[in-house]
Design an enzyme around this catalytic site. Structure first.
Site, PDB file in Angstrom:
ATOM      1  N   TYR A   1       0.865  -1.185   0.000  1.00  0.00           N
ATOM      2  CA  TYR A   1       0.000   0.000   0.000  1.00  0.00           C
ATOM      3  C   TYR A   1       0.895   1.226   0.000  1.00  0.00           C
ATOM      4  O   TYR A   1       1.459   1.592   1.020  1.00  0.00           O
ATOM      5  CB  TYR A   1      -0.897  -0.047   1.238  1.00  0.00           C
ATOM      6  CG  TYR A   1      -1.825   1.118   1.445  1.00  0.00           C
ATOM      7  CD1 TYR A   1      -2.099   2.044   0.437  1.00  0.00           C
ATOM      8  CD2 TYR A   1      -2.477   1.286   2.657  1.00  0.00           C
ATOM      9  CE1 TYR A   1      -2.966   3.104   0.639  1.00  0.00           C
ATOM     10  CE2 TYR A   1      -3.359   2.345   2.880  1.00  0.00           C
ATOM     11  CZ  TYR A   1      -3.594   3.246   1.872  1.00  0.00           C
ATOM     12  OH  TYR A   1      -4.459   4.297   2.085  1.00  0.00           O
TER      13      TYR A   1
ATOM     14  N   LYS B   1      -1.319  -1.553  -4.033  1.00  0.00           N
ATOM     15  CA  LYS B   1      -2.340  -0.512  -4.054  1.00  0.00           C
ATOM     16  C   LYS B   1      -1.595   0.822  -4.128  1.00  0.00           C
ATOM     17  O   LYS B   1      -0.905   1.214  -3.191  1.00  0.00           O
ATOM     18  CB  LYS B   1      -3.194  -0.572  -2.789  1.00  0.00           C
ATOM     19  CG  LYS B   1      -4.201   0.569  -2.668  1.00  0.00           C
ATOM     20  CD  LYS B   1      -4.826   0.608  -1.277  1.00  0.00           C
ATOM     21  CE  LYS B   1      -5.729   1.829  -1.129  1.00  0.00           C
ATOM     22  NZ  LYS B   1      -6.228   1.989   0.257  1.00  0.00           N
TER      23      LYS B   1
END
Length: 300
Positions: free
Chosen positions: A134, A162
């Site tokens: 992330y 992500k």
């Protein structure tokens, strides 16, 4: 693990006394499953993980797993400042049925790529399960650099990223130089660009109140390949995403929009404060207008 579809990082509803609304939390998860969301993220920043105790975070994993009961995959947000705590959350997530981990840069420490890789690989060894990275330098202070990505790429558990930097050049770099990492949209106002560059999943905070619309955009772009229609849907979405991404009250806006849908949300915990009336009005108008426009496009 194949990361495909809309993955909603669910909110944590609170009572007025700021205790967790367990019944409301179950309702939030059930609503996502009923709407056809492909997976949910438990313990993410949209769920205010930074404002929860360690006991509450682990409880969320156990409770959510019981509610989900294997109907959809769920990803555990395990980030924290200390590597040891991240490892502990990761093990707890695995023991409670998580399908994958969502791993960000520990905030405030601003590690080098080498230091960050050592951190991530230690978490990998502790849990030994699929990991979605992330990247959100706006919150963490640093990015997953190319050296980091090359180092952790030696482990097959690092399977997706992500990307929430908002930097279109990062999308290009990841798609071209690290094609083995499944690209996932982490910037709600750039979903169309991510899909154009091959992303198959969208970790969509707006999915808490916008799941039907997000699923429609994902299907239109990644399954139907109809980017002309996708642009129309994204154009209708943008006013909402602009309020979310640039309004400075992200979680508050998401929770308020959930309330507009009749879902339990409740207040936010400190250090955040409630929305003011003007921003509520802006968010409400943007959501209602977007939903009407997108439903019309979908029904054509």
């Amino acid at each position: 693990m194949q990361f495909k579809g809309i993955y909603t990082p669910v909110i944590t509803p609170f009572h007025d006394d700021l205790s967790i609304d367990e019944k409301g939390y179950a309702q939030i998860i059930e609503n996502q499953i009923a709407l056809g969301t492909h997976a949910v993220v438990i313990g993410g920043t949209t769920g205010e993980n930074y404002a929860l105790s360690k006991e509450e975070r682990v409880w969320q994993f156990k409770f959510a797993n019981e509610v989900i009961a294997g109907r959809v995959p769920w990803i555990a947000g395990v980030n924290d400042i200390r590597t040891e705590d991240v490892c502990s959350y990761s093990v707890a997530a695995k023991e409670n049925g998580a399908s994958a981990l969502l791993l960000a840069v520990p905030p405030y420490s601003v590690p080098t790529d080498e230091e960050l890789a050592l951190h991530a690989l230690k978490v990998d060894r502790a849990a030994n399960m699929p990991i979605m990275l992330y990247n959100y330098p706006g919150r963490s202070g640093t990015s997953f650099g190319e050296e980091f990505l090359e180092r952790v790429g030696r482990s097959s558990n690092f399977q997706a990223i992500k990307e929430s930097s908002g930097d279109i050049d990062r999308i290009h770099m990841l798609a071209c130089q690290f094609p083995h990492l499944q690209l996932s949209c982490g910037a709600d106002d750039q979903a169309l660009e991510f899909f154009a560059w091959g992303a198959q999943s969208w970790v969509c905070a707006a999915g808490n109140f916008f799941a039907t619309e997000a699923i429609a955009l994902h299907k239109t772009c990644t399954i139907d390949g109809d980017f002309a229609k996708g642009r129309r849907i994204m154009k209708a979405m943008l006013p909402v995403m602009t309020v979310l991404e640039r309004g400075g009250k992200f979680v508050q806006c998401v929770k308020y929009a959930c309330e507009l849908e009749g879902l339990p949300a409740g207040p936010v915990r400190l250090p955040l404060r409630p929305l003011k009336k003007e921003l509520k009005r802006t968010m409400r108008d943007a959501v209602l207008t977007a939903k009407t426009a997108i439903q019309q496009i979908i029904s054509e």
